[in-house]
Write a protein that holds these residues in place. Structure first.
Motif, PDB file in Angstrom:
ATOM      1  N   VAL A   1      41.611  44.315  43.465  1.00 46.32           N
ATOM      2  CA  VAL A   1      42.930  43.799  43.072  1.00 46.32           C
ATOM      3  C   VAL A   1      42.774  42.722  42.000  1.00 46.32           C
ATOM      4  O   VAL A   1      43.497  42.728  40.994  1.00 46.32           O
ATOM      5  CB  VAL A   1      43.716  43.271  44.290  1.00 46.32           C
ATOM      6  CG1 VAL A   1      44.974  42.523  43.852  1.00 46.32           C
ATOM      7  CG2 VAL A   1      44.075  44.411  45.227  1.00 46.32           C
ATOM      8  N   ALA A   2      41.842  41.804  42.187  1.00 40.59           N
ATOM      9  CA  ALA A   2      41.639  40.738  41.198  1.00 40.59           C
ATOM     10  C   ALA A   2      41.236  41.326  39.843  1.00 40.59           C
ATOM     11  O   ALA A   2      41.639  40.818  38.799  1.00 40.59           O
ATOM     12  CB  ALA A   2      40.583  39.746  41.690  1.00 40.59           C
ATOM     13  N   ALA A   3      40.462  42.405  39.848  1.00 40.09           N
ATOM     14  CA  ALA A   3      40.052  43.045  38.598  1.00 40.09           C
ATOM     15  C   ALA A   3      41.229  43.760  37.927  1.00 40.09           C
ATOM     16  O   ALA A   3      41.278  43.861  36.701  1.00 40.09           O
ATOM     17  CB  ALA A   3      38.916  44.033  38.863  1.00 40.09           C
ATOM     18  N   MET A   4      42.185  44.229  38.718  1.00 38.70           N
ATOM     19  CA  MET A   4      43.345  44.968  38.195  1.00 38.70           C
ATOM     20  C   MET A   4      44.441  44.059  37.654  1.00 38.70           C
ATOM     21  O   MET A   4      45.166  44.447  36.746  1.00 38.70           O
ATOM     22  CB  MET A   4      44.006  45.801  39.308  1.00 38.70           C
ATOM     23  CG  MET A   4      43.290  47.015  39.735  1.00 38.70           C
ATOM     24  SD  MET A   4      44.123  47.896  41.128  1.00 38.70           S
ATOM     25  CE  MET A   4      45.729  47.193  41.288  1.00 38.70           C
ATOM     26  N   VAL A   5      44.612  42.898  38.249  1.00 39.74           N
ATOM     27  CA  VAL A   5      45.762  42.043  37.925  1.00 39.74           C
ATOM     28  C   VAL A   5      45.312  40.875  37.041  1.00 39.74           C
ATOM     29  O   VAL A   5      44.546  40.029  37.492  1.00 39.74           O
ATOM     30  CB  VAL A   5      46.434  41.514  39.222  1.00 39.74           C
ATOM     31  CG1 VAL A   5      47.652  40.675  38.887  1.00 39.74           C
ATOM     32  CG2 VAL A   5      46.802  42.667  40.146  1.00 39.74           C
ATOM     33  N   PRO A   6      45.777  40.835  35.810  1.00 38.71           N
ATOM     34  CA  PRO A   6      45.389  39.753  34.903  1.00 38.71           C
ATOM     35  C   PRO A   6      45.761  38.372  35.452  1.00 38.71           C
ATOM     36  O   PRO A   6      46.829  38.198  36.026  1.00 38.71           O
ATOM     37  CB  PRO A   6      46.184  40.050  33.621  1.00 38.71           C
ATOM     38  CG  PRO A   6      46.548  41.495  33.717  1.00 38.71           C
ATOM     39  CD  PRO A   6      46.692  41.795  35.183  1.00 38.71           C
ATOM     40  N   GLY A   7      44.852  37.415  35.291  1.00 45.59           N
ATOM     41  CA  GLY A   7      45.119  36.043  35.699  1.00 45.59           C
ATOM     42  C   GLY A   7      44.890  35.758  37.168  1.00 45.59           C
ATOM     43  O   GLY A   7      45.197  34.677  37.641  1.00 45.59           O
ATOM     44  N   VAL A   8      44.337  36.745  37.897  1.00 42.81           N
ATOM     45  CA  VAL A   8      44.080  36.550  39.327  1.00 42.81           C
ATOM     46  C   VAL A   8      42.579  36.439  39.554  1.00 42.81           C
ATOM     47  O   VAL A   8      41.815  37.286  39.106  1.00 42.81           O
ATOM     48  CB  VAL A   8      44.664  37.707  40.171  1.00 42.81           C
ATOM     49  CG1 VAL A   8      44.262  37.572  41.629  1.00 42.81           C
ATOM     50  CG2 VAL A   8      46.185  37.731  40.040  1.00 42.81           C
ATOM     51  N   ALA A   9      42.173  35.382  40.236  1.00 39.17           N
ATOM     52  CA  ALA A   9      40.759  35.166  40.568  1.00 39.17           C
ATOM     53  C   ALA A   9      40.543  35.489  42.042  1.00 39.17           C
ATOM     54  O   ALA A   9      41.480  35.466  42.843  1.00 39.17           O
ATOM     55  CB  ALA A   9      40.363  33.721  40.290  1.00 39.17           C
ATOM     56  N   TYR A  10      39.294  35.782  42.386  1.00 36.53           N
ATOM     57  CA  TYR A  10      38.931  36.067  43.771  1.00 36.53           C
ATOM     58  C   TYR A  10      37.736  35.190  44.149  1.00 36.53           C
ATOM     59  O   TYR A  10      36.761  35.111  43.409  1.00 36.53           O
ATOM     60  CB  TYR A  10      38.576  37.547  43.938  1.00 36.53           C
ATOM     61  CG  TYR A  10      37.867  37.868  45.226  1.00 36.53           C
ATOM     62  CD1 TYR A  10      38.474  37.618  46.449  1.00 36.53           C
ATOM     63  CD2 TYR A  10      36.594  38.393  45.220  1.00 36.53           C
ATOM     64  CE1 TYR A  10      37.824  37.905  47.636  1.00 36.53           C
ATOM     65  CE2 TYR A  10      35.929  38.687  46.397  1.00 36.53           C
ATOM     66  CZ  TYR A  10      36.552  38.440  47.597  1.00 36.53           C
ATOM     67  OH  TYR A  10      35.894  38.715  48.770  1.00 36.53           O
ATOM     68  N   VAL A  11      37.854  34.521  45.293  1.00 37.81           N
ATOM     69  CA  VAL A  11      36.784  33.663  45.789  1.00 37.81           C
ATOM     70  C   VAL A  11      36.507  34.024  47.246  1.00 37.81           C
ATOM     71  O   VAL A  11      37.427  34.088  48.058  1.00 37.81           O
ATOM     72  CB  VAL A  11      37.176  32.164  45.694  1.00 37.81           C
ATOM     73  CG1 VAL A  11      36.081  31.280  46.255  1.00 37.81           C
ATOM     74  CG2 VAL A  11      37.505  31.774  44.268  1.00 37.81           C
ATOM     75  N   ASP A  12      35.241  34.272  47.560  1.00 46.17           N
ATOM     76  CA  ASP A  12      34.831  34.568  48.936  1.00 46.17           C
ATOM     77  C   ASP A  12      34.084  33.353  49.472  1.00 46.17           C
ATOM     78  O   ASP A  12      33.137  32.881  48.846  1.00 46.17           O
ATOM     79  CB  ASP A  12      33.933  35.806  48.945  1.00 46.17           C
ATOM     80  CG  ASP A  12      33.598  36.285  50.351  1.00 46.17           C
ATOM     81  OD1 ASP A  12      34.217  35.813  51.316  1.00 46.17           O
ATOM     82  OD2 ASP A  12      32.700  37.133  50.464  1.00 46.17           O
ATOM     83  N   ILE A  13      34.517  32.833  50.608  1.00 53.86           N
ATOM     84  CA  ILE A  13      33.931  31.623  51.186  1.00 53.86           C
ATOM     85  C   ILE A  13      33.287  31.963  52.527  1.00 53.86           C
ATOM     86  O   ILE A  13      33.931  32.563  53.396  1.00 53.86           O
ATOM     87  CB  ILE A  13      35.004  30.529  51.377  1.00 53.86           C
ATOM     88  CG1 ILE A  13      35.558  30.114  50.016  1.00 53.86           C
ATOM     89  CG2 ILE A  13      34.439  29.335  52.137  1.00 53.86           C
ATOM     90  CD1 ILE A  13      36.699  29.126  50.091  1.00 53.86           C
TER      91      ILE A  13
END
Length: 114
Positions: A52-64
């Motif tokens: 999803v983060a790769a598809m939607v411009p301006g969205v970052a993904y962080v795994d904690i």
């Protein structure tokens, strides 16, 4: 975003920044996943959120890693993994869900956050 259940809102006013996340906020939104090492649904969630983060411009993904960040887990009242938070552009928690999400639910929740 939880499989079989709707995403529940939880706007408790908490804000997270790059220091807490260990990564930069997205321009429009950030998907934050709390995971643990032996959590099978966490792997699938990681894949969905990354796509999803790769598809939607301006969205970052962080795994904690929840076990490595217990203070943050306590502060945010994370009770199980995976837990996904959606942050707006300012780092404010606008949506929250537990369990493995469906891609369509993540996209819908993002639409409400941006």
């Amino acid at each position: 975003m939880e499989r079989g259940r709707s995403v529940r809102g939880r706007n408790d006013g908490k804000r997270l920044g790059a220091a807490e996340l260990g990564g930069a906020l997205g321009e429009r939104a950030t998907l934050v996943q709390f995971s643990s090492a032996f959590c099978a649904p966490c792997r699938a969630t990681r894949r969905v959120l990354g796509e999803v983060a790769a598809m939607v411009p301006g969205v970052a993904y962080v795994d904690i890693d929840a076990e490595a960040h217990l203070d943050l887990v306590r502060d945010l009242e994370i009770l199980k993994t995976p837990t996904v938070l959606i942050l707006d552009a300012d780092g404010r928690v606008v949506r929250r869900a537990t369990g493995q999400p469906r891609r369509a639910d993540v996209i819908a929740a993002l639409g409400e956050a941006v």
